[in-house]
Enzyme design. Sequence first.
Site, mmCIF file in Angstrom:
data_model
loop_
_atom_site.group_PDB
_atom_site.id
_atom_site.type_symbol
_atom_site.label_atom_id
_atom_site.label_comp_id
_atom_site.label_asym_id
_atom_site.label_seq_id
_atom_site.Cartn_x
_atom_site.Cartn_y
_atom_site.Cartn_z
ATOM 1 N N THR A 148 0.793 -1.236 0.087
ATOM 2 C CA THR A 148 0.085 0.052 -0.019
ATOM 3 C C THR A 148 1.041 1.283 0.010
ATOM 4 O O THR A 148 1.496 1.631 -1.390
ATOM 5 C CB THR A 148 -1.037 -0.195 1.285
ATOM 6 O OG1 THR A 148 -0.256 -0.212 2.209
ATOM 7 C CG2 THR A 148 -2.009 -1.148 1.033
ATOM 8 N N LYS A 170 3.852 -6.992 4.196
ATOM 9 C CA LYS A 170 3.620 -5.494 3.880
ATOM 10 C C LYS A 170 3.112 -4.551 4.944
ATOM 11 O O LYS A 170 2.655 -5.124 6.167
ATOM 12 C CB LYS A 170 2.420 -5.417 2.712
ATOM 13 C CG LYS A 170 0.912 -5.697 3.489
ATOM 14 C CD LYS A 170 0.359 -4.604 4.208
ATOM 15 C CE LYS A 170 0.326 -3.207 3.448
ATOM 16 N NZ LYS A 170 -0.277 -2.395 4.559
ATOM 17 N N THR A 181 0.863 -7.522 13.329
ATOM 18 C CA THR A 181 1.021 -5.976 12.943
ATOM 19 C C THR A 181 1.093 -5.595 11.572
ATOM 20 O O THR A 181 1.321 -4.442 11.362
ATOM 21 C CB THR A 181 2.536 -5.364 13.483
ATOM 22 O OG1 THR A 181 3.371 -6.150 13.025
ATOM 23 C CG2 THR A 181 2.536 -5.783 15.149
ATOM 24 N N GLU A 261 5.953 4.848 7.576
ATOM 25 C CA GLU A 261 5.794 6.148 7.138
ATOM 26 C C GLU A 261 6.543 7.148 7.464
ATOM 27 O O GLU A 261 6.411 7.657 8.687
ATOM 28 C CB GLU A 261 4.192 6.175 6.939
ATOM 29 C CG GLU A 261 3.549 5.048 6.277
ATOM 30 C CD GLU A 261 2.070 5.341 6.364
ATOM 31 O OE1 GLU A 261 1.319 4.864 5.711
ATOM 32 O OE2 GLU A 261 1.644 5.822 7.728
ATOM 33 N N ASN A 380 -0.003 10.851 6.352
ATOM 34 C CA ASN A 380 -1.102 10.571 7.131
ATOM 35 C C ASN A 380 -2.465 11.411 7.045
ATOM 36 O O ASN A 380 -3.616 11.043 7.101
ATOM 37 C CB ASN A 380 -0.878 9.879 8.673
ATOM 38 C CG ASN A 380 -0.308 8.525 8.626
ATOM 39 O OD1 ASN A 380 -1.007 7.592 8.292
ATOM 40 N ND2 ASN A 380 0.941 8.479 8.731
ATOM 41 N N SER A 385 -7.471 11.374 0.692
ATOM 42 C CA SER A 385 -7.733 12.306 -0.235
ATOM 43 C C SER A 385 -6.724 12.468 -1.614
ATOM 44 O O SER A 385 -6.029 11.409 -1.538
ATOM 45 C CB SER A 385 -7.652 13.711 0.432
ATOM 46 O OG SER A 385 -6.364 13.830 1.109
#
Length: 385
Positions: A148, A170, A181, A261, A380, A385
């Site tokens: 992702t 992933k 997790t 991230e 995040n 969006s």
Amino acid sequence: MSVTAPAGFEAAGVAAGLKSTGKPDVAVVVNRGPRKVGAAVFTSNRAKANPIIWSQQVVADRVVEAVVLNSGGANCFTGSFGFQTAHQTAEKAGELLGVSAGDVLICSTGLIGVGDEVFRGKVLDGTAQAIAALSADGGQAAAEAIMTTDSVSKTAVVSRNGWTIGGMAKGAGMLAPGLATMLVVITTDAVLEPLQADEALRRATGQTFDRLDSDGCMSTNDQVTLLANGASEIAPDPDDFADALTELCLELAVKLQGDAEGASHDITIEVQHAASEKDAVEVGRSVARNNLFKAAIFGNDPNWGRVLAAIGTTGAQFDPYDVDVWMNGVRVCSEGGPDRPREEVDLTPRATHLVIDLKSGDATATILTNDLTHDYVHENSAYAS
């Protein structure tokens, strides 16, 4: 070769249109036997996605023939329609593979709330496409299809005397413990009894994935699956297998940590001389989830006071005025007070090693986390969006 490194497994990854980028988004992993042993651990979040609810029922008898995974939509909080989507996906796979739908695990990852009729159609079509593309060389394609926000695919292989374990994972956000997790599929051609497979998986995840705590946010879709087919005809010593499985899971966990991230530091928190392993984990996790500490590391600031403040919130046994703290090899705190000058600590490397000596016993534990960055907040804030 990832999940197809062990003998007797096939996999594939295809683009079914779930991702707006057109990248692969549906994967299938199939156990060709001769044994069909399966074990899995799931998120402990009470808010569970439909694929989790389905898969928990499937794995109850510890027989698993295949796993179907999709990215591009979590199929979570999509009601009974979403559960039927998981069921129909298993039925489609079972029909095409000639196996029972009740032996097919389903995994989904992506935005919560995504799982309408368009989603269902693409998942079903992708399942058929992936099954048509199955091959013994398809492990890498499967690993890419489950990504992702991951920047790279994550795979690992461990081989021993005549048997092999392969895995793919992933995960780049919502990395916090709950038995599992993220989405992980692990395969082995070792001969395992069902109970042995379950015990080895729980031991391995408990010492690796369960101690990866990048952002303290537990997902609704987390699942780690182990498939064992006995194709090697070798039954390893249970402890030897569990050790090898833990090694593979740790390699994958470290790769997940390194791709978290927005992170600019990978932080290893080593808690030493705790009264118990439980205390060591609690102390390490208190620091891993402390935003003030994580922000300091982002700024290359060796603010050890934030470490002591964090561990002081735990119920662990220790004297806060007898704790030592090291940062990247420099003891910045001794017996709860300042030691070496902050200027001696170099926090510019990505790898950051924090050692906390509680001086209360012989137990130890290591927690993996990351710093808190502008990029994490930005990514995040714009995820949907």
